[in-house]
Design a protein around this motif. Structure first.
Motif, short mmCIF file in Angstrom:
data_model
loop_
_atom_site.label_atom_id
_atom_site.label_comp_id
_atom_site.label_asym_id
_atom_site.label_seq_id
_atom_site.Cartn_x
_atom_site.Cartn_y
_atom_site.Cartn_z
N GLY A 38 0.84 -1.20 0.00
CA GLY A 38 0.00 0.00 0.00
C GLY A 38 0.87 1.24 0.00
O GLY A 38 1.63 1.46 -0.92
N GLU A 39 0.83 2.02 1.07
CA GLU A 39 1.63 3.24 1.17
C GLU A 39 2.86 3.06 2.06
O GLU A 39 3.69 3.94 2.16
CB GLU A 39 0.77 4.37 1.73
N ASP A 88 -7.91 -0.86 6.11
CA ASP A 88 -7.40 -1.86 5.17
C ASP A 88 -8.56 -2.74 4.72
O ASP A 88 -8.88 -3.72 5.35
CB ASP A 88 -6.30 -2.70 5.83
#
Length: 184
Positions: A38-39, A88
């Motif tokens: 993700g990030e 999430d």
């Protein structure tokens, strides 16, 4: 007295220069590999490397992901501690778990310095997650490349920079270098 100062100054300059050179060399040849989920980007630990000679990538959904062939395959098992991101929605990470996966990379029969595109030459298999269907544990490359930096008779140095997706859209990305031992 001035002769002593000159020798001391010369010694200090030599030590500082040597320290700077050693630091520069160690950072250039450091084998850091990072994984982005993700990030969040994290350094991963290379737990195991395998170099399979006379082999090609097989079906990533099968139990045998490497088959006999004309090239060579590098399999790198990596792991990192991960935390679940807020919101999430992909149920990708649970709180504070050790995430492990294997990166499969197709290499030519005689590895030499070269750039190889990841699509059709690599995939990632997420280890564990026994409750997940196999399709969700396979991440296929959407972009990127691997570079064989140098190849010797007993080891191959590879740089990896690429992004992988599974069918649900979860993303893994790798960026960094690794050393793969050839043979036993």
């Amino acid at each position: 007295m001035s002769d002593y100062r000159e020798k001391t100054t010369c010694a200090v300059v030599c030590l500082v220069t040597l320290a700077a050179l050693l630091t520069a060399c160690s950072s250039r040849y450091r084998l850091d590999l990072n994984m982005t989920i993700g990030e969040e980007s994290r350094k991963v630990k290379v737990e195991q490397t395998q170099y399979v000679m006379d082999a090609d990538l097989g079906d990533p959904l099968a139990d045998t992901r490497v088959r006999a062939g004309q090239g060579n395959v590098a399999v790198v098992t990596v792991g990192t501690r991960a935390r679940r991101a807020e919101g999430d929605h992909l149920r990708f990470l649970s709180f504070d778990e050790y995430l492990r996966c294997q990166v499969y990379m197709q290499l030519p029969p005689m590895p030499r310095p070269d750039t190889i595109q990841l699509p059709d030459n690599s995939f990632v298999y997420l280890l564990g997650r026994y409750e997940w269907p196999v399709q969700e544990k396979v991440f296929m490359p959407v972009s990127g490349f691997l570079v064989v930096d140098s190849a010797f008779s007993d080891r191959v140095f590879i740089s990896l920079d690429g992004e992988y997706h599974n069918p649900s859209g979860a993303t893994l990305a790798f960026d960094g270098r690794m050393k793969i031992k050839v043979g036993d």
